[in-house]
Design an enzyme around this catalytic site. Sequence first.
Site, PDB file in Angstrom:
ATOM      1  N   GLU A 188      32.661  35.109  19.432  1.00  0.00           N
ATOM      2  CA  GLU A 188      32.859  33.896  20.239  1.00  0.00           C
ATOM      3  C   GLU A 188      31.561  33.116  20.272  1.00  0.00           C
ATOM      4  OE1 GLU A 188      33.501  34.845  24.442  1.00  0.00           O
ATOM      5  OE2 GLU A 188      32.260  36.635  24.234  1.00  0.00           O
ATOM      6  N   ARG A 190      14.259  48.318  45.163  1.00  0.00           N
ATOM      7  CA  ARG A 190      14.612  48.493  43.762  1.00  0.00           C
ATOM      8  C   ARG A 190      14.771  49.945  43.360  1.00  0.00           C
ATOM      9  NH1 ARG A 190      12.643  49.331  38.782  1.00  0.00           N
ATOM     10  NH2 ARG A 190      13.644  48.176  37.077  1.00  0.00           N
ATOM     11  N   ARG A 203      40.301  36.876  36.915  1.00  0.00           N
ATOM     12  CA  ARG A 203      39.226  37.464  36.108  1.00  0.00           C
ATOM     13  C   ARG A 203      38.070  37.913  36.999  1.00  0.00           C
ATOM     14  NH1 ARG A 203      36.826  33.868  31.414  1.00  0.00           N
ATOM     15  NH2 ARG A 203      36.062  32.717  33.208  1.00  0.00           N
ATOM     16  N   LEU A 231      34.679  37.584  25.897  1.00  0.00           N
ATOM     17  CA  LEU A 231      35.170  37.245  27.236  1.00  0.00           C
ATOM     18  C   LEU A 231      36.606  36.716  27.128  1.00  0.00           C
ATOM     19  CD1 LEU A 231      34.194  37.032  30.253  1.00  0.00           C
ATOM     20  CD2 LEU A 231      34.124  34.587  29.836  1.00  0.00           C
ATOM     21  N   LYS A 277      32.618  39.389  33.078  1.00  0.00           N
ATOM     22  CA  LYS A 277      31.854  38.138  33.101  1.00  0.00           C
ATOM     23  C   LYS A 277      30.554  38.350  33.875  1.00  0.00           C
ATOM     24  CE  LYS A 277      32.775  33.211  33.714  1.00  0.00           C
ATOM     25  NZ  LYS A 277      32.058  32.793  32.520  1.00  0.00           N
ATOM     26  N   TYR A 335      30.094  36.301  37.589  1.00  0.00           N
ATOM     27  CA  TYR A 335      30.198  34.893  37.981  1.00  0.00           C
ATOM     28  C   TYR A 335      31.488  34.291  37.465  1.00  0.00           C
ATOM     29  CZ  TYR A 335      28.992  33.252  33.256  1.00  0.00           C
ATOM     30  OH  TYR A 335      28.999  32.980  31.915  1.00  0.00           O
TER      31      TYR A 335
HETATM   32  N1  PMP Z   1      33.118  33.225  26.318  1.00  0.00           N
HETATM   33  C1  PMP Z   1      31.961  33.278  27.020  1.00  0.00           C
HETATM   34  C2  PMP Z   1      30.881  34.211  26.573  1.00  0.00           C
HETATM   35  C3  PMP Z   1      31.789  32.447  28.148  1.00  0.00           C
HETATM   36  O1  PMP Z   1      30.644  32.509  28.852  1.00  0.00           O
HETATM   37  C4  PMP Z   1      32.828  31.546  28.502  1.00  0.00           C
HETATM   38  C5  PMP Z   1      32.664  30.569  29.634  1.00  0.00           C
HETATM   39  N2  PMP Z   1      32.465  31.146  30.849  1.00  0.00           N
HETATM   40  C6  PMP Z   1      34.016  31.540  27.746  1.00  0.00           C
HETATM   41  C7  PMP Z   1      34.126  32.398  26.657  1.00  0.00           C
HETATM   42  C8  PMP Z   1      35.178  30.620  28.094  1.00  0.00           C
HETATM   43  O2  PMP Z   1      35.820  31.080  29.266  1.00  0.00           O
HETATM   44  P1  PMP Z   1      36.593  30.064  30.248  1.00  0.00           P
HETATM   45  O3  PMP Z   1      37.607  29.375  29.402  1.00  0.00           O
HETATM   46  O4  PMP Z   1      37.210  30.955  31.258  1.00  0.00           O
HETATM   47  O5  PMP Z   1      35.563  29.117  30.802  1.00  0.00           O
END
Ligand code: PMP
Length: 286
Positions: free
Chosen positions: A179, A100, A52, A204, A147, A33
């Site tokens: 994070e 499935r 991304r 991410l 993602k 996503y």
């Molecule tokens: N880390 C994670 C785990 C996230 O889900 C997100 C938001 N999607 C981010 C960092 C920040 O990414 P972005 O700046 O691209 O929204």
Amino acid sequence: MSRTVYVNGEWVAEENAKVSVFDRGYLFADAIYEVTAVANGRLIDFTGHAARLARSLEALGIKPPVTNDVLKTLHFEIIRRNELTNGLIYLQISRGAEDRDFLYSASLEPTIVMFTQARNVLANPRWETGISVATVPEGRWSNRQIKTVQLLYSSMAKMEVQRKGADDALFVEDGFITEGTSNNFHIVTSDGKLITRALSNALLHGITRSSILDIAEKNGIPTEQRSFTPDEAKSAAEAFITSAGVFVMPVIAIDGQKIGDGKPGPISQKLRSLYIQHSIDTSEGP
Ligand code: PMP
């Protein structure tokens, strides 16, 4: 008012927007996503989000259902159809639907869904107060640079720390912060240096993080990309998180311990206003 949602090539009212129960996104979290912010009717950091998305699709071997040009047109179109001024565009692509089985067929057609969420991204009341976070063991899978929609652990962690009075959870692995549940985490040292974890499979690759690093460098705020512990974060001068949804959000407490004087710090606030200026300067509209 009912939103107009995009589902597999069709624009439908939100109450008619449906995907199959056999969709692999639903059964296996076999989906990726993106969330892109919209300010004053224009897309923020779209190039980074589209790049991304392409990396995530490539990593899972899902064939892109649309080209990048079509993707941008769809983003403009969903803004227009929903008269979205400020908010977010959520885009999800799953591998598709079939009976499935852990093994999937090569001929599967991806499922693509987009919807909008109106929200005043340019005026978040929490920017003035900051938020608190609480550390939890890192329990997500080991390819967090993709993602994926595998967000169960993140959702559970955020629910748990909210019950304890924090606003968000901060993942810790091998003694170092990775994070937040849906954001990247950063600290500022007492001599004004922005420290953020280096990119790897552990986190991410935030699009906002990347823009903020560029903006800091261009505005004389030194940066360093390295791992740091919760203890270092707790004794930092400032801390903040970044994401497409909150831009730059000050963090004023970790595990109940105040950061600095327990108020949003000057560098976090400066970076937020610089990011808003950057978003105005580089946003895209039709
Ligand atoms: N880390 C994670 C785990 C996230 O889900 C997100 C938001 N999607 C981010 C960092 C920040 O990414 P972005 O700046 O691209 O929204």
